[in-house]
Design an enzyme around this catalytic site. Sequence first.
Site, PDB file in Angstrom:
ATOM      1  N   ILE A  94       0.837  -1.202   0.000  1.00 34.62           N
ATOM      2  CA  ILE A  94       0.000   0.000   0.000  1.00 34.62           C
ATOM      3  C   ILE A  94       0.870   1.250   0.000  1.00 34.62           C
ATOM      4  O   ILE A  94       0.605   2.216  -0.725  1.00 34.62           O
ATOM      5  CB  ILE A  94      -0.962  -0.003   1.200  1.00 34.62           C
ATOM      6  CG1 ILE A  94      -1.856  -1.241   1.168  1.00 34.62           C
ATOM      7  CG2 ILE A  94      -1.823   1.260   1.185  1.00 34.62           C
ATOM      8  CD1 ILE A  94      -2.762  -1.388   2.384  1.00 34.62           C
ATOM      9  N   LEU A 119      12.635  -2.477   4.847  1.00 32.32           N
ATOM     10  CA  LEU A 119      12.833  -3.482   3.797  1.00 32.32           C
ATOM     11  C   LEU A 119      12.874  -4.903   4.367  1.00 32.32           C
ATOM     12  O   LEU A 119      13.837  -5.644   4.191  1.00 32.32           O
ATOM     13  CB  LEU A 119      14.087  -3.195   2.963  1.00 32.32           C
ATOM     14  CG  LEU A 119      14.070  -1.892   2.164  1.00 32.32           C
ATOM     15  CD1 LEU A 119      15.371  -1.742   1.366  1.00 32.32           C
ATOM     16  CD2 LEU A 119      12.869  -1.823   1.235  1.00 32.32           C
ATOM     17  N   ASP A 130      14.169   1.720  10.560  1.00 30.93           N
ATOM     18  CA  ASP A 130      13.094   1.166  11.366  1.00 30.93           C
ATOM     19  C   ASP A 130      12.318   2.289  12.050  1.00 30.93           C
ATOM     20  O   ASP A 130      12.920   3.220  12.606  1.00 30.93           O
ATOM     21  CB  ASP A 130      13.725   0.245  12.421  1.00 30.93           C
ATOM     22  CG  ASP A 130      12.719  -0.565  13.205  1.00 30.93           C
ATOM     23  OD1 ASP A 130      11.509  -0.291  13.120  1.00 30.93           O
ATOM     24  OD2 ASP A 130      13.161  -1.480  13.929  1.00 30.93           O
ATOM     25  N   PHE A 146       2.357   3.913   7.241  1.00 29.68           N
ATOM     26  CA  PHE A 146       1.935   2.640   6.644  1.00 29.68           C
ATOM     27  C   PHE A 146       2.707   1.461   7.226  1.00 29.68           C
ATOM     28  O   PHE A 146       2.332   0.313   6.998  1.00 29.68           O
ATOM     29  CB  PHE A 146       2.186   2.649   5.126  1.00 29.68           C
ATOM     30  CG  PHE A 146       1.333   3.586   4.338  1.00 29.68           C
ATOM     31  CD1 PHE A 146       0.056   3.231   3.951  1.00 29.68           C
ATOM     32  CD2 PHE A 146       1.813   4.827   3.956  1.00 29.68           C
ATOM     33  CE1 PHE A 146      -0.730   4.087   3.194  1.00 29.68           C
ATOM     34  CE2 PHE A 146       1.044   5.705   3.201  1.00 29.68           C
ATOM     35  CZ  PHE A 146      -0.234   5.330   2.828  1.00 29.68           C
ATOM     36  N   ALA A 147       3.800   1.719   7.917  1.00 30.11           N
ATOM     37  CA  ALA A 147       4.708   0.656   8.344  1.00 30.11           C
ATOM     38  C   ALA A 147       4.001  -0.312   9.287  1.00 30.11           C
ATOM     39  O   ALA A 147       3.472   0.097  10.325  1.00 30.11           O
ATOM     40  CB  ALA A 147       5.941   1.251   9.021  1.00 30.11           C
ATOM     41  N   THR A 177      -6.513  -1.115   9.979  1.00 35.09           N
ATOM     42  CA  THR A 177      -7.247  -2.184   9.314  1.00 35.09           C
ATOM     43  C   THR A 177      -8.621  -2.377   9.935  1.00 35.09           C
ATOM     44  O   THR A 177      -8.838  -2.061  11.118  1.00 35.09           O
ATOM     45  CB  THR A 177      -6.455  -3.506   9.422  1.00 35.09           C
ATOM     46  OG1 THR A 177      -7.248  -4.594   8.929  1.00 35.09           O
ATOM     47  CG2 THR A 177      -6.080  -3.808  10.861  1.00 35.09           C
ATOM     48  N   ASP A 178      -9.544  -2.954   9.153  1.00 37.20           N
ATOM     49  CA  ASP A 178     -10.854  -3.303   9.706  1.00 37.20           C
ATOM     50  C   ASP A 178     -10.789  -4.515  10.616  1.00 37.20           C
ATOM     51  O   ASP A 178     -11.736  -4.788  11.372  1.00 37.20           O
ATOM     52  CB  ASP A 178     -11.869  -3.541   8.586  1.00 37.20           C
ATOM     53  CG  ASP A 178     -11.480  -4.651   7.618  1.00 37.20           C
ATOM     54  OD1 ASP A 178     -10.393  -5.252   7.766  1.00 37.20           O
ATOM     55  OD2 ASP A 178     -12.266  -4.913   6.682  1.00 37.20           O
ATOM     56  N   GLU A 179      -9.683  -5.254  10.618  1.00 38.78           N
ATOM     57  CA  GLU A 179      -9.590  -6.468  11.428  1.00 38.78           C
ATOM     58  C   GLU A 179      -9.597  -6.176  12.930  1.00 38.78           C
ATOM     59  O   GLU A 179      -9.847  -7.075  13.735  1.00 38.78           O
ATOM     60  CB  GLU A 179      -8.352  -7.278  11.040  1.00 38.78           C
ATOM     61  CG  GLU A 179      -8.415  -7.788   9.606  1.00 38.78           C
ATOM     62  CD  GLU A 179      -7.358  -8.829   9.295  1.00 38.78           C
ATOM     63  OE1 GLU A 179      -7.071  -9.665  10.175  1.00 38.78           O
ATOM     64  OE2 GLU A 179      -6.834  -8.804   8.175  1.00 38.78           O
ATOM     65  N   TYR A 204      -2.026 -10.332  14.950  1.00 41.17           N
ATOM     66  CA  TYR A 204      -1.903  -9.187  14.039  1.00 41.17           C
ATOM     67  C   TYR A 204      -2.929  -8.114  14.381  1.00 41.17           C
ATOM     68  O   TYR A 204      -2.587  -6.944  14.607  1.00 41.17           O
ATOM     69  CB  TYR A 204      -2.070  -9.635  12.589  1.00 41.17           C
ATOM     70  CG  TYR A 204      -2.423  -8.494  11.662  1.00 41.17           C
ATOM     71  CD1 TYR A 204      -1.576  -7.395  11.521  1.00 41.17           C
ATOM     72  CD2 TYR A 204      -3.611  -8.494  10.923  1.00 41.17           C
ATOM     73  CE1 TYR A 204      -1.901  -6.334  10.693  1.00 41.17           C
ATOM     74  CE2 TYR A 204      -3.941  -7.453  10.087  1.00 41.17           C
ATOM     75  CZ  TYR A 204      -3.087  -6.371   9.979  1.00 41.17           C
ATOM     76  OH  TYR A 204      -3.414  -5.314   9.159  1.00 41.17           O
ATOM     77  N   LYS A 248      -2.499  -4.218  15.872  1.00 41.91           N
ATOM     78  CA  LYS A 248      -2.981  -3.019  15.198  1.00 41.91           C
ATOM     79  C   LYS A 248      -3.989  -2.275  16.081  1.00 41.91           C
ATOM     80  O   LYS A 248      -4.015  -1.033  16.092  1.00 41.91           O
ATOM     81  CB  LYS A 248      -3.610  -3.383  13.858  1.00 41.91           C
ATOM     82  CG  LYS A 248      -2.611  -3.795  12.795  1.00 41.91           C
ATOM     83  CD  LYS A 248      -1.609  -2.685  12.451  1.00 41.91           C
ATOM     84  CE  LYS A 248      -2.254  -1.556  11.692  1.00 41.91           C
ATOM     85  NZ  LYS A 248      -1.246  -0.524  11.279  1.00 41.91           N
ATOM     86  N   PRO A 294      -4.710 -22.599  -2.975  1.00 46.21           N
ATOM     87  CA  PRO A 294      -5.175 -22.939  -1.623  1.00 46.21           C
ATOM     88  C   PRO A 294      -6.297 -22.021  -1.160  1.00 46.21           C
ATOM     89  O   PRO A 294      -6.193 -20.798  -1.227  1.00 46.21           O
ATOM     90  CB  PRO A 294      -3.917 -22.763  -0.771  1.00 46.21           C
ATOM     91  CG  PRO A 294      -3.092 -21.767  -1.516  1.00 46.21           C
ATOM     92  CD  PRO A 294      -3.365 -21.989  -2.971  1.00 46.21           C
ATOM     93  N   ASN A 321     -14.387 -15.408  -0.086  1.00 47.22           N
ATOM     94  CA  ASN A 321     -13.094 -15.720  -0.689  1.00 47.22           C
ATOM     95  C   ASN A 321     -13.211 -16.614  -1.914  1.00 47.22           C
ATOM     96  O   ASN A 321     -12.506 -16.427  -2.909  1.00 47.22           O
ATOM     97  CB  ASN A 321     -12.182 -16.380   0.345  1.00 47.22           C
ATOM     98  CG  ASN A 321     -11.683 -15.398   1.394  1.00 47.22           C
ATOM     99  OD1 ASN A 321     -11.791 -14.184   1.221  1.00 47.22           O
ATOM    100  ND2 ASN A 321     -11.150 -15.920   2.475  1.00 47.22           N
TER     101      ASN A 321
END
Length: 354
Positions: free
Chosen positions: A11, A33, A57, A79-80, A132-134, A158, A162, A213, A257
């Site tokens: 992104i 990176l 970093d 964004f990191a 994120t929406d998560e 994760y 966030k 998968p 999905n």
Amino acid sequence: MILVTGGAGFIGANFVLDWLAQSDEAIVNLDILTYAGNLENLAALAADERHIFVQGDIGDSALITDLLTRHRPRAIINFAAESHVDRSIHGPEAFIQTNIVGTFRLLEAGRAYWNGLDGKAKQDFRFLHVSTDEVYGSLATGEPAFNEAHRYEPNSPYSASKAASDHLVRAYHHTYGLPTLTSNCSNNYGPYQFPEKLVPLIIVNALAGKPLPVYGDGLQVRDWLYVKDHCGAIRRALEAGTPGETYNIGGWNEKPNIEIVHTICALLDTLRPLTIGPYRSLIAFVTDRPGHDRRYAIDASKVERELGWKPDETFETGIRKTVQWYLDNPAWVGNVQSGAYRTWVEKHYQGRTR
């Protein structure tokens, strides 16, 4: 001048490319990176003096302070992040360090810099945190989509990391007055996405004739947002967002999905047909991931109402552009498939086909 962190990732790189295509305002781009940060994403800017790349970093406080002091940006856009759920299940510590500790140190450096500004420069400064929406957890079928007032219920390391970073950003606004903005976006897809996420993984595997998968029954529902639309929403939030506010950014494209996989297969059947038959024949259902959220959905009414932003792409136009990009860029695909990537995919899916 703006400072972008994580600007060599999926992104972030799209944002940097789009920003410099539409503006002469320079960017300092900080990225450590990791496996997902790829300077090849920014190859078009190699000779562009408006793009200043720094490898480093966000958790390096001295480096951040030095960059802010030397370049005097009017905004920080963060964004990191470590962003892959499966990787967070197998190795959560990196997510804690980058998404929580890294965000904290970026906020601390940003607060000190902002406090040293005067007048209009201080008034106009913004710290925009991309999330994120998560963080909202999982929705049942028929439940209203996530809006900005939805409670946080993260279900993976994760999303928990966030969520913690979002709370820190909120706290720095309410405690210190730092003019922050937070965006919570739905599933992005488009050019330059590392092929561990669903859309590029299916495209890359299909073109290689490998199994496609699909977790569980494939009926997990997500809202899908073309990455360049997301970049447009971020630009608009930076331009007109109200400090302290959160904006949910989505594509109004709720799809399971398995439908995403079928759509990609159908496009490839037309654009790059297999001699052995349809791409659907490569689909392989695999054991579901632990704690897999069943449904996400974004209510993007607020960003539309208050900032006047709407996505330009439908899912049909965006996914066609995405598939075509991967077909047109085999060198990028080949280069990103390093030995480390192949080891990850082989380890992660080994023995899981059923």
